[in-house]
Design a protein around this motif. Structure first.
Motif, short mmCIF file in Angstrom:
data_model
loop_
_atom_site.label_atom_id
_atom_site.label_comp_id
_atom_site.label_asym_id
_atom_site.label_seq_id
_atom_site.Cartn_x
_atom_site.Cartn_y
_atom_site.Cartn_z
N LEU A 1 0.83 -1.20 0.00
CA LEU A 1 0.00 0.00 0.00
C LEU A 1 0.87 1.26 0.00
CD1 LEU A 1 -2.98 1.05 0.25
CD2 LEU A 1 -2.55 1.19 2.71
N GLY A 2 0.59 2.16 -0.94
CA GLY A 2 1.29 3.43 -0.99
C GLY A 2 2.79 3.29 -1.18
N ALA A 3 3.21 2.26 -1.88
CA ALA A 3 4.64 1.92 -1.95
C ALA A 3 5.52 3.10 -2.33
CB ALA A 3 4.84 0.78 -2.96
N ALA A 4 5.05 3.95 -3.23
CA ALA A 4 5.89 5.02 -3.76
C ALA A 4 6.12 6.15 -2.77
CB ALA A 4 5.27 5.57 -5.03
N THR A 5 5.29 6.26 -1.74
CA THR A 5 5.38 7.40 -0.83
C THR A 5 5.57 7.04 0.64
OG1 THR A 5 2.96 7.48 -0.67
CG2 THR A 5 4.00 8.87 -2.35
N THR A 6 5.34 5.79 0.99
CA THR A 6 5.36 5.41 2.40
C THR A 6 6.78 5.34 2.97
OG1 THR A 6 4.68 3.70 3.98
CG2 THR A 6 5.39 2.94 1.83
#
Length: 283
Positions: free
Chosen positions: A108-113
């Motif tokens: 989940l939200g890999a690019a921003t987490t």
């Protein structure tokens, strides 16, 4: 006829993806279950599924496993720290085998987490974007089993220990995510990225659900990330590993494993499993 392959088919999620494909009417003979330990998938073979040996670290085995495969569900590897080369090996083998589509289970939200599990998923998503094979990315939030698997500890200690700061988590069962992966493999859409999450709850609500289901007094106890890491070390983790896993709770505290996306329920065309139902089933 379309042939569907699933990696990690002897693991928890991969096996459930195979089961979901079968439940949705795919013939067993059109499913390839790729497993490092094929004996663990012997029951699938007895049902007509083509069980093949495939090891993320063995390129030749991946070439053999993907012969004749049209669509591939790439279940992310379980060895944190080794996933990038392992996933790249699968993607390269898929290219050599002329696989037409890949469905990948990301985070989940890999690019921003800030979740420490994310970088390997981001690198894999980048490898998929660079590949000529169209891909669908399923960014899964937390598994409910990450919590229901600890019910014995919760009831023994009377505590759900965490460092989430009271933040909400959107979690679903492995079966829910597996069904979504099966649906994504069956669909003709390409290039989509789905942010997937299910039941939304806090650790206080988790503790209440466990107490209700078990009849034991259980309450949530919120500590700092450093305190959680220290507790993990007390039960045998080395400092690096303890800090890594405790920092996931720090990510949760920032809201990074929460989502209001309905993509999961849209894919599986039913409500995701509720917290109460998951806890009751585990009990």
């Amino acid at each position: 006829m379309t042939t569907y392959a699933v990696t990690g088919a002897s693991g928890h999620l991969g096996r459930l993806v195979v089961e979901s494909l079968l439940a949705r009417g795919v013939a067993a003979t059109d499913i390839v279950a790729i497993a490092r330990t094929t004996a663990k998938a012997a029951d699938l073979a007895e049902r007509g599924v083509d069980v093949r040996f495939g090891d993320y670290d063995d390129a030749a085995s991946l070439d053999s496993a993907l012969v004749g495969v049209d669509r591939l569900v790439l279940v992310s590897a379980s060895e944190v720290g080794r996933r990038v080369p392992q996933h790249q090996a699968v993607i390269a083998a898929a290219e050599r085998a002329d696989v037409s589509r890949i469905v990948y289970t990301s985070l989940l939200g890999a690019a921003t987490t800030s979740n420490p599990l994310a970088p390997e998923h981001v690198a894999t998503e980048q490898a998929l974007a660079a590949s000529p094979i169209p891909a669908t990315v399923l960014r899964n939030s937390w598994y409910l089993e990450n919590y229901t698997g600890q019910i014995g500890t919760y009831t023994a200690t009377g505590t759900v220990l965490g460092a989430t700061g009271g933040a909400t988590i959107a979690a679903a069962t492995r079966a829910d995510y597996a069904e979504a992966a099966a649906v994504a493999a069956l669909q003709d859409a390409e290039g989509d990225t789905y942010e997937l999450g299910g039941a939304r709850f806090t650790l206080d609500e988790l503790a209440s659900a466990v107490a209700t289901a078990t009849g034991s007094p259980v309450a949530a106890s919120d500590v700092t990330v450093d305190q959680l890491a220290a507790t993990f070390q007390e039960v045998g983790m080395d400092a690096g590993t303890a800090g890594f896993w405790a920092s996931i709770d720090g990510s949760i505290a920032k809201g990074e494993l929460d989502t209001t996306s309905t993509a999961l329920e849209d894919l599986i065309e039913r409500p995701a499993t509720s917290l109460a139902d998951a806890v009751a089933a585990a009990v």
